[in-house]
Design a protein around this motif. Structure first.
Motif, PDB file in Angstrom:
ATOM      1  N   VAL A 142       0.856  -1.206   0.000  1.00  0.00           N
ATOM      2  CA  VAL A 142       0.000   0.000   0.000  1.00  0.00           C
ATOM      3  C   VAL A 142       0.886   1.248   0.000  1.00  0.00           C
ATOM      4  O   VAL A 142       0.624   2.215  -0.712  1.00  0.00           O
ATOM      5  CB  VAL A 142      -0.969   0.008   1.208  1.00  0.00           C
ATOM      6  CG1 VAL A 142      -1.747   1.325   1.266  1.00  0.00           C
ATOM      7  CG2 VAL A 142      -1.933  -1.168   1.130  1.00  0.00           C
ATOM      8  N   LYS A 143       1.949   1.166   0.817  1.00  0.00           N
ATOM      9  CA  LYS A 143       2.854   2.322   0.866  1.00  0.00           C
ATOM     10  C   LYS A 143       3.320   2.711  -0.537  1.00  0.00           C
ATOM     11  O   LYS A 143       3.213   3.865  -0.940  1.00  0.00           O
ATOM     12  CB  LYS A 143       4.081   1.994   1.736  1.00  0.00           C
ATOM     13  CG  LYS A 143       5.198   3.026   1.593  1.00  0.00           C
ATOM     14  CD  LYS A 143       6.297   2.884   2.627  1.00  0.00           C
ATOM     15  CE  LYS A 143       7.303   1.820   2.244  1.00  0.00           C
ATOM     16  NZ  LYS A 143       8.478   1.829   3.109  1.00  0.00           N
ATOM     17  N   TYR A 144       3.817   1.723  -1.296  1.00  0.00           N
ATOM     18  CA  TYR A 144       4.374   2.076  -2.612  1.00  0.00           C
ATOM     19  C   TYR A 144       3.286   2.363  -3.644  1.00  0.00           C
ATOM     20  O   TYR A 144       3.484   3.169  -4.555  1.00  0.00           O
ATOM     21  CB  TYR A 144       5.373   1.017  -3.078  1.00  0.00           C
ATOM     22  CG  TYR A 144       6.695   1.216  -2.361  1.00  0.00           C
ATOM     23  CD1 TYR A 144       7.487   2.320  -2.662  1.00  0.00           C
ATOM     24  CD2 TYR A 144       7.105   0.363  -1.343  1.00  0.00           C
ATOM     25  CE1 TYR A 144       8.677   2.549  -1.982  1.00  0.00           C
ATOM     26  CE2 TYR A 144       8.300   0.583  -0.659  1.00  0.00           C
ATOM     27  CZ  TYR A 144       9.084   1.681  -0.985  1.00  0.00           C
ATOM     28  OH  TYR A 144      10.255   1.924  -0.308  1.00  0.00           O
ATOM     29  N   ILE A 145       2.127   1.717  -3.506  1.00  0.00           N
ATOM     30  CA  ILE A 145       1.038   2.051  -4.453  1.00  0.00           C
ATOM     31  C   ILE A 145       0.671   3.524  -4.266  1.00  0.00           C
ATOM     32  O   ILE A 145       0.518   4.279  -5.225  1.00  0.00           O
ATOM     33  CB  ILE A 145      -0.202   1.137  -4.236  1.00  0.00           C
ATOM     34  CG1 ILE A 145       0.172  -0.319  -4.535  1.00  0.00           C
ATOM     35  CG2 ILE A 145      -1.355   1.583  -5.126  1.00  0.00           C
ATOM     36  CD1 ILE A 145      -0.887  -1.339  -4.129  1.00  0.00           C
ATOM     37  N   ILE A 146       0.557   3.934  -3.003  1.00  0.00           N
ATOM     38  CA  ILE A 146       0.215   5.346  -2.731  1.00  0.00           C
ATOM     39  C   ILE A 146       1.303   6.278  -3.253  1.00  0.00           C
ATOM     40  O   ILE A 146       1.026   7.311  -3.855  1.00  0.00           O
ATOM     41  CB  ILE A 146      -0.015   5.568  -1.216  1.00  0.00           C
ATOM     42  CG1 ILE A 146      -1.324   4.892  -0.807  1.00  0.00           C
ATOM     43  CG2 ILE A 146      -0.055   7.052  -0.876  1.00  0.00           C
ATOM     44  CD1 ILE A 146      -1.692   5.043   0.644  1.00  0.00           C
ATOM     45  N   LYS A 147       2.550   5.886  -3.069  1.00  0.00           N
ATOM     46  CA  LYS A 147       3.648   6.745  -3.550  1.00  0.00           C
ATOM     47  C   LYS A 147       3.573   6.902  -5.077  1.00  0.00           C
ATOM     48  O   LYS A 147       3.809   7.994  -5.597  1.00  0.00           O
ATOM     49  CB  LYS A 147       5.001   6.163  -3.142  1.00  0.00           C
ATOM     50  CG  LYS A 147       5.383   6.464  -1.680  1.00  0.00           C
ATOM     51  CD  LYS A 147       6.586   5.629  -1.298  1.00  0.00           C
ATOM     52  CE  LYS A 147       7.029   5.853   0.134  1.00  0.00           C
ATOM     53  NZ  LYS A 147       7.908   7.007   0.278  1.00  0.00           N
ATOM     54  N   VAL A 148       3.256   5.811  -5.771  1.00  0.00           N
ATOM     55  CA  VAL A 148       3.149   5.928  -7.234  1.00  0.00           C
ATOM     56  C   VAL A 148       1.950   6.820  -7.592  1.00  0.00           C
ATOM     57  O   VAL A 148       2.048   7.689  -8.462  1.00  0.00           O
ATOM     58  CB  VAL A 148       3.019   4.534  -7.902  1.00  0.00           C
ATOM     59  CG1 VAL A 148       2.727   4.681  -9.387  1.00  0.00           C
ATOM     60  CG2 VAL A 148       4.295   3.725  -7.708  1.00  0.00           C
ATOM     61  N   ILE A 149       0.845   6.630  -6.878  1.00  0.00           N
ATOM     62  CA  ILE A 149      -0.334   7.458  -7.185  1.00  0.00           C
ATOM     63  C   ILE A 149      -0.020   8.940  -6.969  1.00  0.00           C
ATOM     64  O   ILE A 149      -0.415   9.796  -7.754  1.00  0.00           O
ATOM     65  CB  ILE A 149      -1.558   7.050  -6.314  1.00  0.00           C
ATOM     66  CG1 ILE A 149      -1.993   5.620  -6.671  1.00  0.00           C
ATOM     67  CG2 ILE A 149      -2.721   8.024  -6.502  1.00  0.00           C
ATOM     68  CD1 ILE A 149      -3.121   5.077  -5.811  1.00  0.00           C
ATOM     69  N   THR A 150       0.720   9.239  -5.908  1.00  0.00           N
ATOM     70  CA  THR A 150       1.012  10.649  -5.631  1.00  0.00           C
ATOM     71  C   THR A 150       2.233  11.153  -6.423  1.00  0.00           C
ATOM     72  O   THR A 150       2.570  12.324  -6.370  1.00  0.00           O
ATOM     73  CB  THR A 150       1.220  10.909  -4.121  1.00  0.00           C
ATOM     74  OG1 THR A 150       2.183   9.955  -3.636  1.00  0.00           O
ATOM     75  CG2 THR A 150      -0.049  10.754  -3.338  1.00  0.00           C
ATOM     76  N   GLY A 151       2.878  10.242  -7.155  1.00  0.00           N
ATOM     77  CA  GLY A 151       3.865  10.701  -8.140  1.00  0.00           C
ATOM     78  C   GLY A 151       5.303  10.806  -7.661  1.00  0.00           C
ATOM     79  O   GLY A 151       6.121  11.386  -8.361  1.00  0.00           O
ATOM     80  N   ASP A 152       5.634  10.271  -6.502  1.00  0.00           N
ATOM     81  CA  ASP A 152       7.034  10.328  -6.082  1.00  0.00           C
ATOM     82  C   ASP A 152       7.338   9.203  -5.107  1.00  0.00           C
ATOM     83  O   ASP A 152       6.741   9.117  -4.034  1.00  0.00           O
ATOM     84  CB  ASP A 152       7.324  11.691  -5.422  1.00  0.00           C
ATOM     85  CG  ASP A 152       8.823  11.922  -5.243  1.00  0.00           C
ATOM     86  OD1 ASP A 152       9.610  11.011  -5.546  1.00  0.00           O
ATOM     87  OD2 ASP A 152       9.181  13.028  -4.799  1.00  0.00           O
ATOM     88  N   LEU A 153       8.277   8.320  -5.489  1.00  0.00           N
ATOM     89  CA  LEU A 153       8.610   7.204  -4.594  1.00  0.00           C
ATOM     90  C   LEU A 153       9.435   7.668  -3.399  1.00  0.00           C
ATOM     91  O   LEU A 153       9.479   7.023  -2.369  1.00  0.00           O
ATOM     92  CB  LEU A 153       9.421   6.148  -5.346  1.00  0.00           C
ATOM     93  CG  LEU A 153       8.731   5.341  -6.427  1.00  0.00           C
ATOM     94  CD1 LEU A 153       9.665   4.240  -6.911  1.00  0.00           C
ATOM     95  CD2 LEU A 153       7.449   4.712  -5.914  1.00  0.00           C
ATOM     96  N   ARG A 154      10.136   8.771  -3.569  1.00  0.00           N
ATOM     97  CA  ARG A 154      11.037   9.300  -2.531  1.00  0.00           C
ATOM     98  C   ARG A 154      12.077   8.275  -2.086  1.00  0.00           C
ATOM     99  O   ARG A 154      12.263   8.035  -0.893  1.00  0.00           O
ATOM    100  CB  ARG A 154      10.249   9.753  -1.294  1.00  0.00           C
ATOM    101  CG  ARG A 154       9.331  10.923  -1.580  1.00  0.00           C
ATOM    102  CD  ARG A 154       8.934  11.530  -0.295  1.00  0.00           C
ATOM    103  NE  ARG A 154       7.885  12.521  -0.473  1.00  0.00           N
ATOM    104  CZ  ARG A 154       7.533  13.361   0.470  1.00  0.00           C
ATOM    105  NH1 ARG A 154       8.129  13.325   1.636  1.00  0.00           N
ATOM    106  NH2 ARG A 154       6.581  14.224   0.265  1.00  0.00           N
ATOM    107  N   ILE A 155      12.666   7.626  -3.081  1.00  0.00           N
ATOM    108  CA  ILE A 155      13.750   6.686  -2.748  1.00  0.00           C
ATOM    109  C   ILE A 155      15.042   7.122  -3.438  1.00  0.00           C
ATOM    110  O   ILE A 155      15.993   6.357  -3.534  1.00  0.00           O
ATOM    111  CB  ILE A 155      13.393   5.223  -3.128  1.00  0.00           C
ATOM    112  CG1 ILE A 155      13.053   5.121  -4.628  1.00  0.00           C
ATOM    113  CG2 ILE A 155      12.249   4.695  -2.280  1.00  0.00           C
ATOM    114  CD1 ILE A 155      12.939   3.681  -5.119  1.00  0.00           C
TER     115      ILE A 155
END
Ligand code: AMP
Length: 548
Positions: A142-155
């Motif tokens: 869920v964490k990474y799905i949300i990051k993709v939806i919001t447009g930045d993985l921040r990694i």
């Protein structure tokens, strides 16, 4: 998703670029090709490839509510955790992880949900789809799905590192991977081409904008001829909006340097649409009245207008013109690699039949010397342009690259009249003459140094000044001589910085001597106040809607 999630976490934990690339390439290698292509897109922090205009249409607030609902938490609690992390994906992982969930969705399931989301109209439908996806996923998924939806993985993994990971994974040249990715605008497709060793087959796609080729700054024409003698095609440097026009079967679209569509100039559609065949043009949209260009501020008045105001603007607003200087594609043929002079010949040919006053080919002159280039520069300024762009005639079009082939020489920011206070012997062929001049501005009864220049005067002027300064030295300090402050010069520069290097508290960037000012006395030189005003003016430009 499990391998994807673990890799992302490990990538986030290292600051070393090479390790990030290695980890990403190992992930791509471990996945079946279809999944690897999906992973490559998600690794860039996008749900869809760059050339894909679809948007998911899921807002931050909607995700926020969904996470709260799944975790069974009050909005207040969520807010506190959010303040701690500042990242909704991490909040979701923390709250859902605590709820002891266990799940795992595949990259294809996630891609499938992303494919459906844009076509779902109501927020309720989107909510239901994501809710069901999240219910099957682990907290980290869920964490990474949300990051993709919001447009930045921040990694710390940007698209250029994903390109490197693909090159590494399939042992391909990074330049080939970058080129294919630039042309396709699809990192997933690039990965598939790399896997098949077919990167060379990547081609331009109409209505998917290419990155623009950019110019490096030069300070003087001499600099250019010293470094790479030969000839340059010199064009005026227009003060407008860079634009790429795509045309096929009656359809015309303009794209900006940020690769967004430009819709503010409907009167340009027809003249481009009338030209034969399919093509991509590169050029500049300019505000233009009768025979001369208008400043960018005039053009700016038409940016960001709503559709219903546009026809009005077309009739009564600032008139515009599309000045084309390159042709990137024509009738199925990608022209990026053919030499500029040939692209220009084809451009002339394409526009030969156009009589529309809204379009023209940018005039260009083949120039063999720095003196001629200086003349062209002055003529361009006199015609109301910003300077010149000098281009290597044999060069390819290198999208997204600055330097190497295109050089811009801009109107200097301003000039200052200053007085020479100290001089030094030069270097190289100038070691026997006093050619380095420290100069000052005036502040009440004092002279305050602000910079040092050693270019711009010719040999004769330097010889005369050497003779003069030797006779008017007030103090010898080894290689440096303090001189009577009587010689006034006009200096150009790129900008002003605050600095402790000189007594004025300012320093000029790239100062060069424009000319001697024997007509001026030291009482008439510029003051520290004027420097302060020019310094402040540098920051007075409001942010622009589009980059020119
Ligand atoms: P700058 O904005 O100063 O970095 O200069 C680069 C920009 O100059 C490009 O993005 C173009 O918009 C603009 N430009 C103006 N005239 C030309 C020209 N003849 N060739 C290429 N770029 C040009």
């Amino acid at each position: 998703m499990r391998a994807f999630v673990q890799t992302c976490d490990t990538i986030a934990a290292t600051a070393k670029k090479l390790e990030k690339i290695q980890l990403a390439s190992e992930l791509l290698r471990s996945l079946p090709l279809k999944e690897a292509a999906r992973a490559a897109i998600f690794l860039t922090g996008r749900a869809f490839p760059r050339n894909d205009e679809r948007v998911l249409g899921v807002g931050g607030m909607q995700l926020y509510r969904l996470v709260g609902e799944l975790a069974g938490k009050e909005p207040g609690h969520l807010r506190d955790v959010y303040r701690q992390h500042g990242d909704l994906g991490t909040v979701a992982e923390q709250l859902l992880g605590a709820a002891d969930r266990d799940g795992d969705v595949s990259l294809s399931e996630v891609a499938d949900a992303f494919r459906k989301l844009p076509s779902l109209r109501s927020p309720a439908q989107k909510h239901a789809l994501l809710s069901s996806l999240f219910a099957r996923a682990s907290a980290s998924d869920v964490k990474y799905i949300i990051k993709v939806i919001t447009g930045d993985l921040r990694i710390g993994l940007k698209e250029n590192l994903v390109e490197e990971a693909i090159a590494k994974c399939f042992a391909r040249a990074i330049a080939d991977v970058r080129r294919a990715n630039m042309l396709t605008g699809d990192i997933g497709e690039t990965l598939r081409l790399a896997a098949r060793d077919a990167l060379a087959s990547a081609a331009v796609t109409l209505f998917h904008p290419l990155h623009f080729m950019l110019a490096a700054s030069i300070e003087t024409p001499a600099e250019l001829f010293d470094e790479s003698p030969g000839a340059f095609l010199v064009e005026e440097k227009y003060d407008g909006i860079r634009a790429q026009a795509h045309k096929s079967a009656g359809q015309v679209k303009f794209f900006s340097r940020t690769l967004d569509e430009i819709t503010e100039f409907p009167e340009l559609t027809e003249p481009v649409g009338c030209l034969p065949g399919t093509f991509i043009l590169d050029g500049e949209i300019l505000a233009w009245q009768d025979t001369h260009p208008l400043p960018f501020t005039e053009l700016q008045k038409r940016l960001g207008r709503k559709q219903d105001q546009m026809n009005l603007w077309e009739q009564h607003g600032v008139p515009v013109k599309f000045v084309c200087f390159d042709l990137l594609y024509r009738d199925g043929e990608t022209l990026l690699d053919i030499p500029l002079h040939e692209r220009r010949a084809r451009l002339d040919n394409l526009l030969a039949g156009s009589r529309d006053s809204h379009m023209q080919v940018a005039p260009s002159t083949l120039c063999h010397s720095s003196d001629r280039m200086t003349e062209l520069f002055r003529a361009s300024l006199a015609a109301g342009h910003e300077g010149i762009v000098a281009k290597a005639p044999d060069s390819p079009y290198t999208p997204g690259r600055r330097g190497g082939y295109w050089f811009k020489l801009k109107e200097p920011f301003a000039t200052l009249d200053v007085v020479v206070t100290a001089v030094e012997y030069g270097h190289g062929k100038r070691h026997g003459v006093l050619s380095d001049y420290t100069f000052a501005v005036r502040h009440e009864n004092q002279l305050l140094n602000i910079g040092k220049a050693y270019s711009g005067l010719n040999d004769k002027e330097i010889a005369q000044l050497t003779d003069y300064f030797l006779r008017h030295t007030t103090q010898e300090e080894g290689f440096r001589r303090v001189v009577e402050p009587t010689v006034v010069i006009e200096v150009a520069f790129n900008n002003i910085q605050k600095s402790n290097r000189h007594s004025s508290g300012y320093a000029l960037r790239f100062p060069r001597i424009e000319r001697l000012r024997p007509d001026k006395s030291v009482a008439e030189i510029d003051t520290l106040d004027r420097v302060a005003q020019l310094y402040a003016k540098q920051f007075a430009h409001a942010p622009l809607a589009l980059e020119s």
